[in-house]
Design an enzyme around this catalytic site. Structure first.
Site, mmCIF file in Angstrom:
data_model
loop_
_atom_site.group_PDB
_atom_site.id
_atom_site.type_symbol
_atom_site.label_atom_id
_atom_site.label_comp_id
_atom_site.label_asym_id
_atom_site.label_seq_id
_atom_site.Cartn_x
_atom_site.Cartn_y
_atom_site.Cartn_z
ATOM 1 C CB CYS A 1 6.516 -17.784 2.092
ATOM 2 S SG CYS A 1 5.336 -19.125 1.439
ATOM 3 C CB CYS B 1 3.304 -17.212 4.284
ATOM 4 S SG CYS B 1 2.595 -16.858 2.744
ATOM 5 C CB CYS C 1 3.610 -19.544 -1.770
ATOM 6 S SG CYS C 1 2.964 -17.792 -1.167
ATOM 7 C CB CYS D 1 -10.253 -22.179 -9.069
ATOM 8 S SG CYS D 1 -10.582 -20.955 -10.030
ATOM 9 C CB CYS E 1 0.697 -20.254 1.178
ATOM 10 S SG CYS E 1 2.267 -20.896 1.645
#
Length: 163
Positions: free
Chosen positions: A79, A127, A76, A148, A124
């Site tokens: 984070c 976060c 991510c 995607c 995510c």
């Protein structure tokens, strides 16, 4: 006929209430990393902020991550939570990095109706940042799923032996 109209109205209201409750539950989920909008704005680029925090979509074929084939992990961008492995990446031809599965336990899920129909949204799990959407038109020889994902929502970390 009146009974039918009353039943239909009650059914519609019941469905709407359930959907509203479901949406509230999703937005009330607590994530390990929580920051104010101002904090996110100061830490992310404008495009990262728009995609990860406002659920925007980057332009197709604009991500340099589309061409990565080296062994590694996609994390991510907000984070650094490990999300996807290169071995699960494939060329979907859509213009966005696509994967047939995520690292187990790395994602949270939601749904949206921005385009007039329900889409499964990938977030995510650490976060809550918007990553992209999940479709059932991926490679049949693996999972059949296509994650995607907006490239701007990810950073690539090559495996140690590849560095």
């Amino acid at each position: 006929m009146k009974k039918l109209i009353v039943l239909f109205t009650l059914f519609s209201l019941a469905c709407n209430t359930t959907a509203q409750q479901e949406k509230q539950t999703q937005t009330e989920k607590k994530f390990e990393v929580e920051k104010s909008e101002q904090e996110w704005k100061s830490e992310l680029s404008e495009m990262e902020f728009q995609v990860l925090r406002k659920a925007a979509t980057e332009r197709a074929f604009s991500s340099s991550l589309n061409n990565i084939k080296k062994a590694g992990t996609f994390v991510c961008a907000a984070c650094e939570n490990p999300l996807y492995k290169t071995k699960d990446k494939f060329n979907s031809g859509t213009g966005w990095p696509s994967f047939d599965r995520a690292i187990e336990g790395s994602l949270a899920y939601s749904s949206d109706r921005k385009l007039g129909y329900k889409r499964d949204e990938a977030l995510c799990g650490k976060c809550g940042g918007h990553l992209g959407h999940i479709f059932e038109d991926g490679p049949r020889e693996t999972t059949g799923m296509r994650h995607c994902i907006n490239g701007v929502a990810l950073k690539f970390v090559p495996d140690e032996k590849e560095k």
